[in-house]
Enzyme design. Structure first.
Site, PDB file in Angstrom:
ATOM      1  N   TYR A 128       0.869  -1.183   0.000  1.00  9.97           N
ATOM      2  CA  TYR A 128       0.000   0.000   0.000  1.00  9.97           C
ATOM      3  C   TYR A 128       0.903   1.230   0.000  1.00  9.97           C
ATOM      4  CZ  TYR A 128      -3.170   3.657   1.566  1.00  9.97           C
ATOM      5  OH  TYR A 128      -3.884   4.825   1.656  1.00  9.97           O
ATOM      6  N   GLU A 216      -3.317   7.720  -3.962  1.00  6.42           N
ATOM      7  CA  GLU A 216      -3.308   6.404  -3.316  1.00  6.42           C
ATOM      8  C   GLU A 216      -3.061   5.323  -4.362  1.00  6.42           C
ATOM      9  OE1 GLU A 216      -6.029   4.624   0.062  1.00  6.42           O
ATOM     10  OE2 GLU A 216      -6.989   4.288  -1.889  1.00  6.42           O
TER      11      GLU A 216
END
Length: 408
Positions: A128, A216
């Site tokens: 992530y 993101e």
């Protein structure tokens, strides 16, 4: 309490748009093709290579892979693997112009008007990675985790030790020691670190030059050949900076936005729809959030964030009232005004004008304080309207929660 929800005030774009922007700054992404109609599938075999593909519905909502289509009898989510070009075509037909329901869309779902097809890659590891503006530290914060593909909120709650957070001072910028620290904690090899460092610097450049509020990438992957790829991407941008980002502004998809929020922008109102039933009309963003929190504290649920601003006119206040009442879920309204630049008598005139025009049939509580407050209260009292007054915010919140509760 509402800070995360209010991030929606930023402009969002689709995944394929984000990847196109990031690619311009050197961020490596898989080769892909945008599909807006079945005709776009023609010649696909010459544009994409390989034997496996990823077919992705493009909507402004997370959880696409775990979602479902209302008209899909055979099941299947909004992101799927296709093992051949014929399988790609089957999935595009299944997704395009159909309604996808995810945990973020609500039961009504969103219509998929665009599908993005990518060449699948051999994934060895997933991570992530995100960048966002951290107002607390006045910096850009880089957030990483070895738990790629997972919801970061779940990781933060269940295994917070797996989250890496680095604050990057804007005056210094992203340095080698930042990337070295992150690589070490992620357990990257020397070759992987080199690719990751290049990607991170490209991402940081894009973040700053495009006035991004958030980027993101989930997941960021390492392939079998040690390539580092952004296989998913989300970007949001500060609305206040769009005037200097015409390329970004052209990517806005108003069909993905709430119509009331679009109307509010045109009226120069800061409005965000929420899930409750008590409408809020307040001047000042901080006061608006405090008002929503105290409504919640007294057992109610705010239906919106609405900041009319410090220099609102009588007409703008009336427009704000109409905007609140356009939400059929609203069962009561709380007005909380602290008159500084904004005069309480102007607010009162706007309230009376709006109530008269829209034939208000829900409870209304008004708390006024500040400049011309007595004049404002007199206007409300002499209007003949069923308006409940309150001397302080706590009392106002309790009154509107009680009034709405009696209607249930």
């Amino acid at each position: 309490m509402y800070a995360i929800k209010l991030l929606r005030i930023c402009m969002n774009i689709h995944e394929y748009q984000a990847k196109s922007l990031l690619k311009q700054y050197g961020v490596p992404v898989p080769n892909g093709k945008v599909i807006n109609s079945l005709r776009d599938l023609i010649g696909l075999d010459q544009e994409l290579s390989g034997s496996k593909f990823v077919v992705k519905s493009q909507i402004h909502a997370g959880g696409r892979g775990a979602g479902f289509f209302k008209s899909d009898e055979h099941g299947g989510g909004g992101v799927t693997i296709a093992n051949s070009l014929s399988d790609v075509e089957i999935n595009v037909k299944r997704m395009l112009n159909n309604t996808l329901v995810t945990k973020q869309t609500g039961a009504e779902g969103k219509e998929v008007k665009t599908v993005y097809i990518e060449e699948a890659c051999q994934i060895e590891r997933e991570f992530y990675l995100s960048m966002l503006v951290d107002r607390k530290f006045g910096s850009v914060t880089v957030i990483c985790s070895t738990e790629g593909g997972m919801e970061i909120e779940e990781v933060a709650e269940n295994t917070p030790e797996k989250i890496i957070q680095i604050n990057v001072d804007g005056h210094i910028g992203l340095k080698g020691y930042h990337t070295q620290q992150i690589s070490k904690e992620l357990g990257l090899s020397k070759d992987q670190h080199r690719c990751f460092s290049d990607l991170l610097h490209s991402l940081y450049e894009a973040f700053n030059k495009l006035d991004a509020a958030m980027i993101e990438i989930n997941p960021l992957v390492i392939t079998g050949s040690d390539e580092v790829l952004a296989v998913d991407a989300k970007m949001s941008f500060d609305d206040n900076a769009l005037f200097r980002q015409p390329e970004v502004q052209e990517l806005r998809d108003e069909s993905e936005e709430n119509p009331a929020e679009i109307e509010a922008t045109q009226l120069e109102l800061n409005y965000i729809k929420l899930d409750g039933n008590i409408g809020c009309l307040v001047n000042g963003a901080g006061l608006a959030m405090a008002t929503m929190d105290i409504i919640k504290l007294h057992g109610g649920d705010p239906a919106n964030f609405l900041d009319v601003g410090g220099g609102a006119t009588k007409e703008r206040v009336a427009s704000a009232f109409k905007l609140i009442m356009s939400d059929e879920n609203v069962k009561g309204i709380l007005v909380n005004i602290f008159g500084g630049i904004m005069r309480c008598d102007i607010i009162a005139e706007g309230i009376v004008s709006a109530v008269q025009e829209i034939d208000l049939r829900v409870p209304l509580v008004v708390r006024l304080e500040g400049t011309n407050v007595e004049k404002g209260k007199s206007i409300l009292a002499e209007s003949g309207m069923p308006i409940l007054s309150a001397e302080n915010l706590s009392s106002a919140a309790q009154k509107i929660v009680d009034a709405v509760g009696k209607l249930s």
